[in-house]
Design an enzyme around this catalytic site. Structure first.
Site, PDB file in Angstrom:
ATOM      1  N   GLY A   1      -0.136   9.045   2.909  1.00 34.68           N
ATOM      2  CA  GLY A   1       0.486   9.904   1.915  1.00 34.68           C
ATOM      3  C   GLY A   1      -0.225  11.233   1.744  1.00 34.68           C
ATOM      4  O   GLY A   1       0.415  12.291   1.631  1.00 34.68           O
TER       5      GLY A   1
ATOM      6  N   ARG B   1      -8.514 -10.388  15.461  1.00 35.53           N
ATOM      7  CA  ARG B   1      -8.733 -10.949  14.128  1.00 35.53           C
ATOM      8  C   ARG B   1      -8.035 -12.284  13.912  1.00 35.53           C
ATOM      9  O   ARG B   1      -8.582 -13.189  13.290  1.00 35.53           O
ATOM     10  CB  ARG B   1      -8.257  -9.945  13.067  1.00 35.53           C
ATOM     11  CG  ARG B   1      -9.125  -8.718  12.988  1.00 35.53           C
ATOM     12  CD  ARG B   1      -8.586  -7.689  12.026  1.00 35.53           C
ATOM     13  NE  ARG B   1      -9.519  -6.589  11.892  1.00 35.53           N
ATOM     14  CZ  ARG B   1      -9.299  -5.515  11.145  1.00 35.53           C
ATOM     15  NH1 ARG B   1      -8.165  -5.403  10.474  1.00 35.53           N
ATOM     16  NH2 ARG B   1     -10.196  -4.556  11.065  1.00 35.53           N
TER      17      ARG B   1
ATOM     18  N   HIS C   1      -5.814  -9.616   4.318  1.00 35.33           N
ATOM     19  CA  HIS C   1      -6.297  -8.241   4.419  1.00 35.33           C
ATOM     20  C   HIS C   1      -5.159  -7.228   4.526  1.00 35.33           C
ATOM     21  O   HIS C   1      -4.873  -6.506   3.593  1.00 35.33           O
ATOM     22  CB  HIS C   1      -7.222  -8.138   5.641  1.00 35.33           C
ATOM     23  CG  HIS C   1      -7.778  -6.774   5.889  1.00 35.33           C
ATOM     24  ND1 HIS C   1      -8.444  -6.061   4.920  1.00 35.33           N
ATOM     25  CD2 HIS C   1      -7.780  -5.991   7.000  1.00 35.33           C
ATOM     26  CE1 HIS C   1      -8.835  -4.903   5.419  1.00 35.33           C
ATOM     27  NE2 HIS C   1      -8.433  -4.823   6.668  1.00 35.33           N
TER      28      HIS C   1
END
Length: 651
Positions: free
Chosen positions: A59, A344, A415
């Site tokens: 943003g 991960r 996460h």
């Protein structure tokens, strides 16, 4: 499959297709799209207003760049300052295919690693563009003064991250997100000072205004005064991050939430792959019921730290008393080619497996060791401190344990979210004029995000992609005003105010936090690291009744006139109770395993995730049909021309 469809009751709608991605060689598609895009004359840009919701990396960079181009930007964040966006918490680094180490990296290799790391559930066009732009991001940030780590000779330093065999991650110690955000923030601040950006801090978007089928503004609440207001624009950009906090305990900031994207979904924006949530393997384990969030330890620690557990079940000795030969360095044993740097999703499931076997460490056996003893001996304390010092300090402050002398204890936690609003190649949702950037969209990571790619995507979307594609939309849609009394505006404002009044009027006996915690525990147990048919059906039976109980028993003290954080939380939890149902529905319908979505019924003989490319090589984009009513599934088929799907192997 049909039995699931009958049981779930949803129906399949028309297929979805990304019509904005050019054909032809993948390496030339982004250049082709930019050339074909219609342009807005620089003198005409000041006539257009763009709303940007969120001030993180995506943003902040989008707002600064659009304002620099000449558009009038109206920007919102719920924090007291744009620089407090959650991007500040990112630690380990940002990927880029610069190949400074001359170790075989390239744009194509980054593209390949990302598609493979996402378990072949991402679009090739988007991923190649991301890899292509990555090299420009580093130059942009260096020009802004971002203090990346440097080698002795002055060149930018890099390190490795999970899922790759090259060193392509640029970093600023363990605070890369903070430094990158400050770069975007200073660019945004310049535009605020110039009068090109109208910034609204402590203001939360609560609904999307759709007029004539086109996004034309938002309804937002001033969190200090309680005032509900409307803001209009020619296009709306959502850069509001992910929805990991639906699980209650996650690595996200406590106030990170899903309200903006969920309210946009209720207004017609399809929600893609909601079950693709990432479990990070390197978090400080939960210590008790008092916690409201978890703390991430950067994946960069896996470069030099070695992960192990005792070889024997129930071995409760302190780590320094366990001889090397009685330790199981399970990642190095199982995945020798990548070792501790496997992706991960694989590292997280492996940690869960050894803990389920009774070999976990710490309270409740919910932890594994991340040990730096070998690195300290090899490199010396000064070198380790230079690379990871602030991370070690943070760990010690939280746990009262010194990681220089005692191995860290880590365990997986929620996460990042790979799912999000469906967008086309231009980052536009299914609502014309509504764009989603960064973690708010689904576009680039498939079923598993590689480490250090979140910052890359956020800045790629904000600095480079959106400024090129948004102009095409504006050029093709003439600027016109939305009357404040338009029925669609009145309906959106009425929907927001009635919801707030309803929350304040329940007068029950349970706090919003208690509902959030119960929902989060249910999701973690049944839709966390492992999902099963039985568990998902259990969750889908419980969530509607929990939602009904919420609207009967929630208590929100105070009023809506002024600061009321209980009202803020209740409003967000009400959205979580709807989103959670869609997450579980998506997970139940996808009977394959892929990336972070691990179905216990779909695994290889070795226990790894087993994809079903024949049935599920598609993006699942869900259309909202009303709370408590079955959504419509739209499938976007994934085509692989350059990275052909194979069973992932990191051995």
């Amino acid at each position: 499959m049909n039995r699931h469809l009958d049981y779930l009751g949803y129906r399949t709608g028309e297929p979805l297709r990304d019509t904005k991605a050019p054909s032809g060689p993948v390496a030339g598609r982004w250049d082709a799209r930019r050339f074909d895009a219609a342009l807005v004359n620089p003198a005409n840009r000041r006539k257009y207003t763009v709303i940007v919701v969120g001030t993180g990396l995506a943003g902040g960079s989008a707002g600064a760049t659009l304002a620099e181009q000449g558009y009038r930007v109206v920007q919102f964040c719920y924090q007291d300052s744009p620089r407090r966006a959650h991007s500040v918490a990112a630690q380990g680094g940002i990927n880029a295919a610069k190949n400074y180490r001359n170790d075989g990296d390239s744009v194509h290799r980054l593209f390949y690693d990302t598609v493979k790391g996402g378990d072949f559930r991402a679009r090739e066009s988007n991923v190649h563009r991301l890899a292509q732009i990555s090299v420009e991001i580093i130059d942009q940030c260096v020009a802004q003064g971002v203090p990346f780590a440097r080698e002795y000779g002055g060149l930018l330093d890099t390190r490795s991250f999970g899922g790759v065999q090259v060193s392509r991650t640029f970093y600023a110690r363990g605070q890369t997100g903070q430094q990158l955000l400050l770069g975007a923030y200073q660019a945004l601040s310049r535009q605020i000072a110039a009068g090109n950006v109208e910034m609204h801090p402590r203001t939360e978007m609560l609904d999307l205004v759709v007029v004539g089928g086109r996004a034309r503004g938002i309804v937002a609440r001033d969190l200090v005064t309680g005032r509900v207001g409307t803001y209009f624009a020619d296009a709306v950009v959502l850069a509001t991050g992910g929805y990991g906090n639906v699980f209650h305990l996650s690595t996200n900031a406590k106030n990170s939430n899903a309200t903006a994207v969920w309210r946009a979904h209720r207004r017609g924006a399809h929600f893609a792959n909601p079950c693709f949530t990432q479990i990070h393997p390197t978090c400080i384990p939960r210590s008790g019921d008092h916690q409201s969030k978890l703390t991430l330890m950067s994946e960069s620690l896996r470069n030099d730290g070695r992960i192990w557990v005792p070889a024997a079940r129930g071995d409760g000795r302190p780590p320094e008393q366990i001889p090397h030969e009685e330790r199981d360095y399970y990642l190095e044993r199982t995945y020798p080619a990548f070792g501790n740097l496997v992706p991960r999703d694989i590292a997280s499931r492996a940690a869960k497996k050894v803990c389920d076997e009774g070999r976990g460490v710490g309270p409740g056996g919910q932890g594994v060791y991340l040990d730096f003893a070998d690195a300290l001996e090899r490199m010396g304390r000064a070198a380790v401190e230079e690379r990871y010092g602030n991370l070690f300090e943070m760990y010690e402050r939280i746990t009262a344990e010194d990681p220089y002398t005692t191995p860290m204890r880590i365990y997986p936690a929620i996460h990042y979210t790979m799912g999000g609003l469906w967008v086309d190649y231009d980052l536009q949702t299914t609502v014309p004029g509504l764009f989603a950037v960064g973690e708010a969209n689904f576009s680039d990571h498939g079923a598993n995000r590689l480490g250090a790619s979140a910052l890359m995507q956020g800045l790629a979307d904000g600095y480079f992609v959106l400024p090129a594609t948004l102009g095409d939309f504006l050029a093709r849609h003439p600027h016109d005003e939305v009357p404040d009394g338009h029925p669609a505006v009145a309906e959106a404002v009425g929907s927001v105010t009635s919801r707030l009044e309803r929350l304040l009027g329940v007068g029950g006996d349970r706090t919003p936090e208690s509902f959030h915690r119960e929902l989060g525990e249910l999701l973690w147990d049944e839709c966390g690291m492992a999902r099963s048919d039985t568990g998902l059906r259990k969750a889908l039976e419980r969530i509607p009744s929990l939602r009904e109980e919420f609207w009967r028993r929630v208590t929100v003290p105070g009023t809506g006139e002024g600061l009321n954080q209980s009202l803020e939380q209740a409003n967000r939890v009400s959205d979580y109770l709807e989103l959670a149902e869609l997450i579980c529905l998506d997970a139940l319908h996808r009977t394959e395993s892929c990336g972070g979505h691990f179905r216990e019924e779909s695994r290889t003989p070795e226990g790894e995730a087993l994809r079903d490319d024949e049935e599920f090589a598609y993006t699942a984009a869900w259309e909202h049909t009303g709370t408590g009513t079955p959504p419509v599934l739209h499938k976007e088929d994934l085509v692989f021309e350059y990275v052909h799907p194979t069973q992932r192997s990191y051995a």
